[in-house]
Each structure stands twice: as structure tokens, then as C-alpha cells.
Motif scaffolding. Structure first.
Motif, PDB file in Angstrom:
ATOM      1  N   GLU A 380       5.328 -10.224   4.200  1.00  0.00           N
ATOM      2  CA  GLU A 380       4.403  -9.743   3.169  1.00  0.00           C
ATOM      3  C   GLU A 380       3.427  -8.714   3.721  1.00  0.00           C
ATOM      4  O   GLU A 380       2.953  -7.842   3.012  1.00  0.00           O
ATOM      5  N   GLU A 381       3.173  -8.828   5.029  1.00  0.00           N
ATOM      6  CA  GLU A 381       2.238  -7.882   5.634  1.00  0.00           C
ATOM      7  C   GLU A 381       2.892  -6.580   6.059  1.00  0.00           C
ATOM      8  O   GLU A 381       2.212  -5.642   6.457  1.00  0.00           O
ATOM      9  N   MET A 382       4.227  -6.558   6.014  1.00  0.00           N
ATOM     10  CA  MET A 382       4.930  -5.351   6.464  1.00  0.00           C
ATOM     11  C   MET A 382       5.303  -4.472   5.287  1.00  0.00           C
ATOM     12  O   MET A 382       5.571  -4.951   4.204  1.00  0.00           O
ATOM     13  N   GLU A 383       5.365  -3.167   5.544  1.00  0.00           N
ATOM     14  CA  GLU A 383       5.826  -2.213   4.526  1.00  0.00           C
ATOM     15  C   GLU A 383       7.350  -2.194   4.547  1.00  0.00           C
ATOM     16  O   GLU A 383       7.947  -2.192   5.629  1.00  0.00           O
ATOM     17  N   ALA A 384       7.970  -2.178   3.366  1.00  0.00           N
ATOM     18  CA  ALA A 384       9.437  -2.049   3.334  1.00  0.00           C
ATOM     19  C   ALA A 384       9.802  -0.682   3.909  1.00  0.00           C
ATOM     20  O   ALA A 384       9.346   0.336   3.409  1.00  0.00           O
ATOM     21  N   SER A 385      10.541  -0.700   4.987  1.00  0.00           N
ATOM     22  CA  SER A 385      10.932   0.571   5.602  1.00  0.00           C
ATOM     23  C   SER A 385      12.223   0.368   6.387  1.00  0.00           C
ATOM     24  O   SER A 385      12.668  -0.765   6.582  1.00  0.00           O
ATOM     25  N   ILE A 388      12.518  -2.410   9.188  1.00  0.00           N
ATOM     26  CA  ILE A 388      11.751  -3.645   8.922  1.00  0.00           C
ATOM     27  C   ILE A 388      12.399  -4.903   9.519  1.00  0.00           C
ATOM     28  O   ILE A 388      11.711  -5.778  10.020  1.00  0.00           O
TER      29      ILE A 388
END
Ligand code: GLU
Length: 429
Positions: A380-385, A388
């Protein structure tokens, strides 16, 4: 001289894998040589020929990518057969015969009993006018035989079998026309091959003896004799002409989710000295097509080999080849991720279901459950990229001390509901 081949099925049933192989080789040979390929429907038998089979033959060939340049039907050519028959009659190359099936059978039995080959004795040629009148008065009508020329040896160089020799005197004069006037296969086929300028007759070796007779028919008409390629027959893995092969056709392949390219790749190569390879582009198979590479031993058709080849072919198919058959809205990226996991195309929707959900809920141990909770929070804290998955698993490795299977498997299971599947790194972007 423009090369022209023909595939001549009788529309009395569906094409089976052996017919498909013959059609394919005729088409490939024409393609390789810049020639033409004719579909000739041998529908002289009005009772057994059915329009539904004509349609099925056309559809099966189209599905396989075997596209005829033209089509002919024997049922439209009876006047032509009659005219050429009259020519043979005038030349004394056909004669009427009055024996019944039982009489012929008896003659054969007597010959065999005396240790002689059961060759027709030409009894009909010795009938007097009175005997013929008596038969006719009795209500008998004649069938017709083609009179072989016993003086001329029959020879040809077969593109598969090499030099062939037949002694016409050891063959029976073939019946070409029945009592009711209907045609047997032998003469109309020769007339068509002449009229349709067929240069190469490619068919199974069960036709070798017919070729010996037909060569004399070509000669009787003063026509050029085409080249012949008689291929060894197709057998099942058990080494026999099985009943199952005789009924295996395009509908059976489609039910098993076999791609046309897999059938073509297999049938192009079995029985030849070239290896069976997953080649989806038929142009490449056509390049190497050569009757000189065909063996004399039967070609073995193996279902397991076909299934394996099919899997490899599916892995070669581009998004554009399959996009019409993919679930709605499935993008090219998804096809590329899913493709290496497929055994056949029927599995695409199951994998797309994993992506679009819902997925099966699995039971996890308390420890795994906690680990999955950690993963959810981290995600949840990570950006979808793009990276990932790598970032997530590295962070979790650090925080949980897990590595290898205990690290990756619960994540895969929680995300897909399965314990196997595509590369997660490619999936998570
Ligand atoms: N109708 C024939 C068959 O199916 C054709 C044979 C040939 O190719 O001449 O056996």
C-alpha cells in the motif's frame, strides 16, 4: 509448364487426418513451385455424396489454411465422360461384359484353387453376337471394362518410390462403368487430370496399382502422363492403420484445442527425413518441402507429439495471431505474460480470470497470514510501477527474514489463488 496439383476427395464423409496430409502435400508442392492447387470433388456417386460433406471439406481446408485456387466437381462433367468413353469405344479400348458378381467370384475361386492369380480372363471378349443377344433378352445389361495393352510395359519414376514397373498382362482389365451407367473412379479421374492439366498427382500408396492402369488410359487418349508421388500411408503409434485415425479429423482437433499450425507442422514433416519442429510460419515449411525427403516406411502419427507441438506453437503465436480469440479487453502485455504457461488456448480464460478476479481463497497458516498482512501494508505504501515486485520482495525479505519459497509462495498464492503460474515480476506492473 505451370505446375498443377489436385486433391480429389469423395464427399461421402469427413476428411480424416490421412486425407488432410494428402491435401496439405499437394498444396505445399504447388505453393513451392509457384503452381496451382485444385480441389476436385469426386462426387460421381450420387447416393453417397452429400452437400454437407462438400461444405465440411471446404471449411476444414480453409481452417487449415489450405486454399484451393480452383474447384471442380465430377458430377458436373458426365457429358464429358460420355464423350471420351465413346472415343475409347471407337478405338476398341473398352468392352462390354455381362458376368454377374457371383460369376466373377466363382471364376476367381477356381483360379485361386488352381494356384493361379485371379486375373480377369477376358471372357467377355469371346462372346458371340448370339450370346450377347441372349444375355440382353434375359434382361442383363453390361458393365464396361477398359482393355489394357498387354504389349506395352507400364513404367514410371515415382517421386517417392523411384522406378516402378508393372506387367499389364498380370492386371485385370478394370471395370470402369457399372450396369446402371454410373462411373467408377478410374476413368473420370484420368479424364479430369488431362482436361485440368494436372502435372503432378500426389496421393497415398494405396493408389499405386490404379496408377499402372491410369497410365494406360492417359496413353489411350494420347495425353501427357503427369508425374506421380505415392506417399507411404499414415499409421498410428501402434504401427497400424487404426480405425481411430480414419475417424480423426478437424472437428476432433478443434475439440482438443489443437491449432491448425500444429497439424500443418506435424503433417508436413512426419514420414520425411526432416525433423518435426514447431514452425508456425507455413512458408518456412514450404521452403523445405521435397518428395526426395519422403521415406518408404509408414509415417507415424502420434497424438502426444501433436499435443507437445501444439504447446510449442501456442508459445510462438503473436498477439495479432490470436487477438480475436482472447477474452475481451485482454491487452497484448497480458497475452505475453500468460502465453508461456499455456498448454493450449483453452487455458487463456482461466489465467485472465486470475487477473480480473475473483480468485479462490486459500487457507493459510497463522504465520503466513501475518506475513501476507505485512506484504499488504508494504504494498500500500508503494507506487504501482515496473519494478514493484522486486522492490516488494526485497523489502519483505529484509523485514521478515524469509527467502526462497517461504517468501514467494504465500505471495503468489494470495495474489492468484494458485501455486503455479506466470512470472510474478512480469505480472506485477
Ligand atoms: N477420390 C479418390 C480417393 O479419394 C481420388 C484418388 C486420386 O487422388 O486420384 O481415393
Amino acid at each position: 509448364m505451370k505446375i498443377k496439383t489436385r486433391f480429389a476427395p469423395s464427399p461421402t464423409g469427413h476428411l480424416h487426418v490421412g486425407n488432410i496430409r494428402t491435401a496439405l502435400h499437394n498444396w505445399m508442392f504447388a505453393q513451392k513451385n509457384g503452381g496451382a492447387f485444385l480441389l476436385r470433388l469426386d462426387d460421381t456417386d450420387a447416393e453417397r455424396s452429400k452437400e454437407e460433406y462438400v461444405d465440411a471439406i471446404r471449411a476444414d481446408l480453409a481452417w487449415l489454411g489450405i486454399n484451393p485456387d480452383s474447384e471442380e466437381r465430377q458430377s458436373a462433367r458426365f457429358d464429358r465422360y460420355q464423350a471420351r468413353f465413346e472415343e475409347l469405344k471407337a478405338a476398341g479400348r473398352v468392352y462390354p461384359a455381362y458376368e454377374t458378381a457371383q460369376e466373377l467370384d466363382l471364376k476367381r475361386k477356381i483360379q485361386l484353387g488352381r494356384g493361379k492369380p485371379p486375373i480377369y480372363d477376358r471372357g467377355a471378349l469371346n462372346l458371340t453376337a448370339d450370346q450377347i443377344a441372349a444375355f440382353e433378352a434375359e434382361g442383363r445389361t453390361s458393365h464396361w471394362r477398359f482393355k489394357l495393352d498387354h504389349e506395352t510395359p507400364i513404367e514410371w519414376t515415382d517421386l517417392v518410390r523411384g522406378d516402378q514397373h508393372f506387367d499389364a498382362a498380370l492386371l485385370s482389365d478394370p471395370v470402369i462403368r457399372r450396369e446402371d451407367g454410373s462411373w467408377l473412379y478410374m476413368l473420370p479421374s484420368t479424364i479430369d487430370d488431362i482436361d485440368m492439366a494436372i502435372t503432378h498427382v500426389v496421393r497415398g500408396e494405396d493408389h499405386v496399382a490404379n496408377t499402372a492402369v491410369q497410365i494406360q488410359m492417359f496413353q489411350a487418349f494420347g495425353a501427357d502422363i503427369p508425374q506421380f508421388a505415392h506417399e507411404a500411408l499414415l499409421v498410428g503409434t501402434e504401427g497400424k492403420l487404426s480405425k481411430r485415425l480414419g475417424s480423426l479429423g478437424v472437428s476432433g482437433f478443434r475439440e482438443r484445442h489443437i491449432e491448425p499450425q500444429a497439424i500443418v507442422a506435424l503433417l508436413a514433416r512426419i514420414g520425411t527425413s526432416d525433423p518435426v519442429e514447431p514452425i508456425a510460419d507455413v512458408a518456412k515449411l514450404i521452403e523445405t518441402f521435397d518428395f526426395g525427403r519422403f521415406g518408404r516406411a509408414p509415417a507415424r502419427f502420434d497424438d502426444a507429439e501433436l499435443a507437445q507441438l501444439n504447446q510449442k506453437i501456442v508459445h510462438l503465436l503473436d498477439y495479432d495471431d490470436v487477438k480475436d480469440r482472447l477474452p475481451e479487453a485482454m491487452p497484448a502485455e497480458a497475452w505475453e505474460v500468460i502465453r508461456p504457461n499455456l498448454h493450449d488456448m483453452s487455458e487463456v480464460s482461466q489465467w485472465w480470470q486470475v487477473v480480473t478476479g475473483p480468485i479462490a481463497k486459500l487457507e493459510f497458516s497463522a504465520e503466513d497470514q501475518e506475513f501476507i498482512g505485512q506484504a499488504r501494508n508494504a504494498m500500500e505504501e508503494m507506487e504501482a510501477s515496473e519494478g514493484i515486485w522486486k522492490k516488494l520482495t526485497e523489502a519483505l525479505k529484509e523485514s521478515s527474514g524469509r527467502k526462497g519459497k517461504p517468501l514467494f509462495m504465500p505471495l503468489r498464492q494470495a495474489l492468484t489463488g494458485l501455486d503455479h503460474g506466470p512470472d510474478m515480476g512480469l505480472c506485477c506492473r
